[in-house]
Design a protein around this motif. Structure first.
Motif, PDB file in Angstrom:
ATOM      1  N   ARG A   4      -1.627 -12.414  -3.714  1.00  0.00           N
ATOM      2  CA  ARG A   4      -0.261 -12.298  -3.213  1.00  0.00           C
ATOM      3  C   ARG A   4       0.492 -13.580  -3.509  1.00  0.00           C
ATOM      4  N   ARG A 111       6.552  -8.341   7.548  1.00  0.00           N
ATOM      5  CA  ARG A 111       5.509  -7.825   6.662  1.00  0.00           C
ATOM      6  C   ARG A 111       6.149  -6.967   5.571  1.00  0.00           C
ATOM      7  N   TRP A 137       2.637 -11.841   5.063  1.00  0.00           N
ATOM      8  CA  TRP A 137       1.269 -11.396   5.342  1.00  0.00           C
ATOM      9  C   TRP A 137       0.625 -12.337   6.359  1.00  0.00           C
TER      10      TRP A 137
END
Length: 361
Positions: A4, A111, A137
């Motif tokens: 990510r 999120r 996250w």
């Protein structure tokens, strides 16, 4: 599959005229997002369902609110990472506040919206009710703590290390686009180009050498980098502050001088005598309550900021940047008798003969 990644929002590039010399332009590009040293950056955590984005619900014609709030564990990770940067001894400091109107940095935990931050003084462009930083996250896992250190690095004015022109990275462009288009990032080509493949101006980057250990460096799996050969199998920074990271922020934000700065007396100019990147600090104790002007003089590019002392610490009041123009910095602000103010002037470059100076009147 890649991990990510932080996704920076595109900001308009500074517009400089063709008459600027390469030296003058380089000084402006390298410093235009950096805070003046001695700034206290106040940060605020969005909390609760009242703070958030309103997004459409597909196929229903209705909308729903997505909270920007984060749990105690998430906030504690970010607090700890602010302390880690500050404990380097830098001249900036970080203070948490409970009123978003008092904060230069406003932090959300939405999120699915990715992790990102405004870069340096770009945070001042955001509306008072908008985020300047988001964590998309869970930060609780030790491997994800580096995300918070990374985003705070952006807030300090640092950019992505893998985009440095000194890195010498040759990418398999289509492999990069394909990898980032899938989970967990789901980026379009424009976002991937802007955050990975685009090379930065040499004057923008976090130093004159590439630092593959930097907290501002993404990790990459094998198959994306063609050259240098040793990174074909992937690039795996440790997710901690590197020696070069620390040197960079200490160069821009050296430890603050705790002695009281000299006074800037109304109608009395003070020569600056600064070199590129250097800063002069002053106190102003106004003899009467009225609107004052703080201004610089001379052929120079500079940023000036006025702070008001409240509860023993400087709070941002007003600032002006004259970089790349032929005019000098002037700030008009109402100053109140009995209160103390700080004026900080950072020079990008002096590009003409004669001295530069500052005055309050």
């Amino acid at each position: 599959m890649t991990g990510r990644y932080c996704s920076l929002a595109r900001q308009p590039a500074p517009a400089f005229g063709p008459e600027l010399t390469a030296e003058r332009r380089g000084a402006l590009v390298s410093g235009n997002r950096m805070w003046v040293n001695g700034t206290v950056l106040h940060y605020y955590f969005f909390d609760g369902d009242a703070d958030g984005s309103v997004i459409p619900v597909p196929g229903t014609g209705s909308v729903r609110r997505v909270s920007w709030g984060g749990g105690q564990e998430q906030r504690d990770v970010v607090r700890d990472c602010f302390r880690e940067w500050q404990d380097l001894g830098i001249g900036l400091s970080f203070v948490e506040v409970g009123d978003r109107s008092e904060a230069e940095l406003r932090i959300g935990f939405q999120r699915g919206d990715g992790s990102w931050s405004a870069v340096g003084r770009d945070a001042l462009r955001a509306g008072q009710h908008d985020r300047t930083m988001n964590f998309g996250w869970d930060l609780a896992a030790p491997a994800d703590r580096g995300t918070a250190l990374h985003e705070i690095g952006h807030a300090l004015g640092m950019l992505h290390e893998h985009q440095s022109p000194f890195a010498g990275l040759a990418w398999d462009d289509e492999a990069v686009y394909a990898d980032l288009a899938g989970p967990p990032n789901f980026w379009g080509r424009e976002t991937t180009y802007f955050n990975i493949l685009r090379r930065l101006d040499p004057d923008e980057v976090n130093g004159s050498v590439w630092d593959p250990q930097s907290i501002m460096e993404y990790p990459f799996p094998s198959g994306l980098i063609l050259e240098p050969e040793q990174f074909r199998g992937g690039l795996h920074p440790p997710g901690t502050l590197s020696t070069v990271d620390k040197e960079f922020v200490l160069r821009w934000y050296p430890p603050a001088d705790r002695s009281r700065p000299p006074a800037l007396v109304p109608f009395r100019s003070v020569p600056l005598g600064l070199g590129p990147g250097e800063q002069a600090d002053f106190t102003v104790e106004p003899p009467e309550t009225r609107e004052y002007t703080v201004g610089t003089f001379g052929a120079s590019d500079a940023v000036a900021v006025v702070f008001e002392e409240r509860d023993g610490e400087p709070r941002y009041l007003a600032g002006r940047d004259d970089g790349g123009t032929d005019r000098n910095t002037t700030i008009r602000a109402r100053l109140v008798k009995g209160r103390r103010y700080f004026v900080r002037v950072r020079l990008y470059s002096a590009w003409g003969p004669g001295e530069t100076a500052v005055m309050c009147w």
